[in-house]
Design a protein around this motif. Sequence first.
Motif, PDB file in Angstrom:
ATOM      1  N   ASN A 197     -48.799  20.999  13.625  1.00 27.76           N
ATOM      2  CA  ASN A 197     -48.800  20.977  11.545  1.00 27.76           C
ATOM      3  C   ASN A 197     -50.335  20.073  11.391  1.00 27.76           C
ATOM      4  OD1 ASN A 197     -45.858  21.957  11.598  1.00 27.76           O
ATOM      5  ND2 ASN A 197     -45.746  19.672  11.567  1.00 27.76           N
ATOM      6  N   THR A 215     -48.755  15.101   8.531  1.00 28.77           N
ATOM      7  CA  THR A 215     -47.960  13.836   8.391  1.00 28.77           C
ATOM      8  C   THR A 215     -46.665  14.169   7.565  1.00 28.77           C
ATOM      9  OG1 THR A 215     -49.525  12.949   9.755  1.00 28.77           O
ATOM     10  CG2 THR A 215     -47.324  11.911   9.368  1.00 28.77           C
ATOM     11  N   ASP A 226     -53.375  10.843   6.678  1.00 26.02           N
ATOM     12  CA  ASP A 226     -52.501  10.435   6.644  1.00 26.02           C
ATOM     13  C   ASP A 226     -52.413   8.528   7.100  1.00 26.02           C
ATOM     14  OD1 ASP A 226     -52.614   9.506   9.568  1.00 26.02           O
ATOM     15  OD2 ASP A 226     -51.223  11.127  10.497  1.00 26.02           O
ATOM     16  N   LYS A 232     -52.943  15.736   7.815  1.00 23.02           N
ATOM     17  CA  LYS A 232     -53.137  14.672   9.118  1.00 23.02           C
ATOM     18  C   LYS A 232     -54.066  13.472   9.708  1.00 23.02           C
ATOM     19  CE  LYS A 232     -52.117  16.543  13.451  1.00 23.02           C
ATOM     20  NZ  LYS A 232     -51.545  17.479  13.449  1.00 23.02           N
ATOM     21  N   VAL A 245     -42.438   8.055  11.342  1.00 23.80           N
ATOM     22  CA  VAL A 245     -43.381   9.071  11.641  1.00 23.80           C
ATOM     23  C   VAL A 245     -43.950   8.513  13.086  1.00 23.80           C
ATOM     24  CG1 VAL A 245     -46.187   9.228  11.339  1.00 23.80           C
ATOM     25  CG2 VAL A 245     -44.784   8.208   9.764  1.00 23.80           C
ATOM     26  N   GLY A 246     -44.081   9.782  13.625  1.00 17.47           N
ATOM     27  CA  GLY A 246     -44.677  10.236  15.216  1.00 17.47           C
ATOM     28  C   GLY A 246     -43.184   9.974  16.125  1.00 17.47           C
ATOM     29  N   ASP A 278     -45.206  17.554  14.827  1.00 15.96           N
ATOM     30  CA  ASP A 278     -46.669  16.778  14.943  1.00 15.96           C
ATOM     31  C   ASP A 278     -48.350  17.126  15.095  1.00 15.96           C
ATOM     32  OD1 ASP A 278     -45.568  15.119  13.314  1.00 15.96           O
ATOM     33  OD2 ASP A 278     -45.425  13.288  14.725  1.00 15.96           O
ATOM     34  N   GLN A 283     -44.821  23.814   8.009  1.00 15.83           N
ATOM     35  CA  GLN A 283     -45.070  22.951   8.309  1.00 15.83           C
ATOM     36  C   GLN A 283     -44.105  22.874   9.178  1.00 15.83           C
ATOM     37  OE1 GLN A 283     -47.631  20.714   9.057  1.00 15.83           O
ATOM     38  NE2 GLN A 283     -48.740  22.369   7.126  1.00 15.83           N
TER      39      GLN A 283
END
Lengths: 437, 174
Positions: free
Chosen positions: A262, A265, A329, A326, A295-296, A259, A237
């Motif tokens: 990968n 997450t 998640d 992912k 996240v993100g 992201d 990752q």
Amino acid sequence: MSINEESRLTEVNEAMNELPFPDSKIDEAIMNGFLKSKQQNIRKRRLRYILLSSISAALLFIGFASLLYASPAFANYMAKFPAMEGLINYINQNKGYSGAVDNDYMEEIALTKKQKGIKVTLDSAIKDESGMVIFYTIESDRERNEISADLNYLHDGNGKNVLMNASFTSGSSIFDLGKGDKKTETWDFDHVNLKEKESFKISFSVDSQDFVFDFSLKKKADSRKILLNKTVSIESQEILIKSVTIHPLRVDVHLIPKDEENSKTLLNFEDIRLVDEKGEVWGGIKDGLSGSGSVGEDRHIYLQSNYFKKPKELYLVMSKIQAVDKERDSLVIDTKKQTIIKAPDQKLHSMKVSRNSVEFQIDSGKQFKKYDTMIFGTFTDATGKEIKVEQRMASAGTEASMIGFVLPPNQSVNNPLTIKLHAYPTWIEEKVKIRLK
Amino acid sequence: MDEKMIKKAINGDDKAFLQLMDLHKIALYKTALAYLRNEQDALEAIQEVTFRAYQNISKLREPSYIKTWLIRIMINYCNDFLKRRKRFYGDDKLLQKQLWLENYEHMELLDAMKVLDEQAKEVITLKYFHDLKIKEISLILNRPEGTIKTWLNRALSILRDHLNEQEVKRDVHK
């Protein structure tokens, strides 16, 4: 009229027994008291957990004490604050703070205000390009339960609110204070460059009493930014490490998980630290802000600072990250049917809905405990509307924990509900070491 | 309710606890009403007492005392509540209007109970409104029977004096 109070009392009793009792209303009152109690117990358990962690911090403090008392600057500084154990504790837990004390960078404020039995002392502060930490101590003339300290504002010398993009934390949210107890806490601000600012006005309330302090800080320091733009890989990752900035208050590791490329997450970076050529370690921040971004987003992870140390060699080491597949998640649930539609795996189970509160069991193990309250991120319902939850809860059981949240009352929710996960007890592990210096 | 059920409640069984509350709800409500004198406050008291009972039931050592244990929580709550109310509203004239017993003399007696101190009020409530024997009260309050008798006599004589005074006043007004 003859008065026999005894027989009159008996008569009154009989008269009362014949009164119509509002049965259903009494039942409702009992139920409300019972539910309030259940909720309270969940919170109590959480408080006990927080307490436990401060006890282990205190144990840690014993280890550091000899070291710190040996430093003349520290001894000198502490001599000004008799009986400031809370402050000592705080400083001892964070190498950046103790470095600031040793190098005379922490500034004394020592302002005390008293209001309706609450005494608040603004002890001292450290500021730099990354923000500011203010240490304060609360004392009460009587026992107070479940009180909180809430920030009203932080203004600069021109009366401008300095918290435009900053975030802040007050350490603990709800606490109990016994008579004569002293509790030292911090206001920790980040994402705001305060290097050139000197005068401040802070207002916060403690147990609903407002306290306002004017103070000024003179010390300045230039932060050191190390640009990297290096991609590392942990269990294939990929993570882009943008930069590492060394401030007196904290070290800011700026990174971006890739992201798109990968398959997982990435949630929390659990093991990330600085190590010098002698093996001395600067780890994460336990009390106060530990980073930003979820996240993100771009992540900023804060580590204890070695600003005043200036080692010959310096490395960034990371080895363990919470990660979920992912496509799994998010947690998808139906609150009407009380079912989990989708979850990363079986560790999250036993969903229960009562009124507005939704509970689960999670098999997470001891080391995951501190992330329990962070599990649930943003909530969206079937129509894509964001739902603001009232409260997130977590108990501190030994093996399986209870976690949950309270949905807003009087608001219909269209099932299914999708909850972005911000923490989860599955990990990717591989040691990565990057040289910074 | 058998002792087994009470022990279950003490050990954290929610169902047993709710059954227990159901069994004693009228006794609790009656106590609240005698102290607070209106339905809304009494219902709030029930809620709070349920809360406190649930939080503390694990500390109850003697299952057979459950009823009086609950009533004492209620009495403590009511005393605190009345003190708080007094602080906010001064004397409670406003609330005296909420009559709920038809017999005037009954009302008069309840009014008279307000002049009693907390301790006197508690023994009167336990003895006459919950039919407890002096021996039981002495066990609960952890005082010798003789002491309870003294308190009770003192409480009754204060009530008598107060009621006599009222009587005189009423006659004068006639």
